[in-house]
Design a protein around this motif. Structure first.
Motif, mmCIF file in Angstrom:
data_model
loop_
_atom_site.group_PDB
_atom_site.id
_atom_site.type_symbol
_atom_site.label_atom_id
_atom_site.label_comp_id
_atom_site.label_asym_id
_atom_site.label_seq_id
_atom_site.Cartn_x
_atom_site.Cartn_y
_atom_site.Cartn_z
ATOM 1 N N LYS A 132 2.794 4.053 -3.551
ATOM 2 C CA LYS A 132 2.400 5.394 -3.549
ATOM 3 C C LYS A 132 3.578 6.314 -3.701
ATOM 4 O O LYS A 132 3.529 7.458 -4.185
ATOM 5 N N ASP A 141 -6.203 0.512 -5.026
ATOM 6 C CA ASP A 141 -6.583 -0.114 -3.860
ATOM 7 C C ASP A 141 -8.066 -0.187 -3.712
ATOM 8 O O ASP A 141 -8.658 -1.127 -3.292
ATOM 9 N N SER A 194 -2.751 4.944 -7.612
ATOM 10 C CA SER A 194 -2.571 3.862 -6.645
ATOM 11 C C SER A 194 -3.866 3.686 -5.647
ATOM 12 O O SER A 194 -4.110 2.600 -5.359
ATOM 13 N N THR A 195 -4.065 4.821 -5.230
ATOM 14 C CA THR A 195 -5.510 4.728 -4.408
ATOM 15 C C THR A 195 -6.587 4.369 -5.109
ATOM 16 O O THR A 195 -7.419 3.562 -4.467
ATOM 17 N N VAL A 246 -0.130 8.972 -6.641
ATOM 18 C CA VAL A 246 -1.022 8.667 -5.332
ATOM 19 C C VAL A 246 -2.483 8.303 -5.776
ATOM 20 O O VAL A 246 -2.973 7.417 -5.148
ATOM 21 N N PHE A 281 0.866 -1.236 0.040
ATOM 22 C CA PHE A 281 -0.084 -0.046 -0.025
ATOM 23 C C PHE A 281 0.869 1.206 -0.077
ATOM 24 O O PHE A 281 0.537 2.255 -0.876
#
Length: 203
Positions: A70, A148, A144-145, A141, A66
């Motif tokens: 980022k 997720d 990537s978020t 970021v 995680f």
């Protein structure tokens, strides 16, 4: 649970493992522990996924992934290190989920699971390498978020609503192909930037 639903779950989870392997291992172990998916008798050894130690290590790996995902360029290094791990993990997850009576189906599930994870990994790694060319960290970021949230949401949907699993697998496959094509096109443009028309390679 019918064979179509089980195959759909196996395909979806294998594709998602190409994005977030540790999260998929943890979620699958959790699903097995709470009987959301049955553990095949002939693959009882793979019930190790629901072992608290395995789930704990997977949770630590998911947490590390995680944060690593980022950081600009660290995410690409992480992806490179996991080029072998994600396909193997995806293949084993497919075996853990599929319960065929025909041994040939086990081989097919293993190969397709590994291939799906490798393709998803390639799409993710290629797209993230392109994103890393941006000098600002916000895009990295944000992407990537989004990965997720999408992975967690689709894992929940796959295990909670197995009838949707086949459709989710098809959507993930289409997204993977699109990411591979997008990364290829952008990388080609980057390497072609600054060349004169004569230097440009023929289409």
């Amino acid at each position: 649970m019918g064979i179509i639903e089980i195959l759909g779950i196996a395909g979806s989870v294998s594709l998602l493992a190409g994005w977030r392997l540790y999260l998929c291992v943890f979620a699958t172990g959790l699903a097995m522990r709470f009987d959301a998916i049955p553990v095949p008798e002939h693959l009882a050894s793979l019930a190790v996924l629901e072992n608290p130690w395995v789930m704990g290590i997977a949770a630590i790996g998911a947490l590390a992934e995680f944060f690593a995902d980022k950081v600009m360029w660290l995410d690409s290094i992480w992806d490179t290190v996991h080029t072998l791990l994600r396909p193997v993990g995806g293949a084993l997850l497919a075996l853990a989920i599929v319960d065929p009576s025909d041994p040939a189906m086990q081989v097919i599930a293993f190969l397709l699971g590994g291939g799906a994870s490798l393709a998803a990994h390639g799409g993710k790694a290629g797209a993230r390498a392109v994103v890393n060319t941006s000098p600002e960290p916000v895009t990295n970021v944000a992407v990537s978020t989004a990965e997720d949230v999408a992975t967690a949401g689709m894992l929940y949907a796959v295990y909670e609503y197995p009838y949707w699993a086949g459709g989710i697998a098809l959507v993930l496959l289409a997204l993977t192909v699109w990411l591979l094509m997008l990364a290829r096109r952008i990388i080609k443009q980057i390497f072609s930037f600054g060349k004169t028309p004569k230097e440009l390679p023929p289409e």
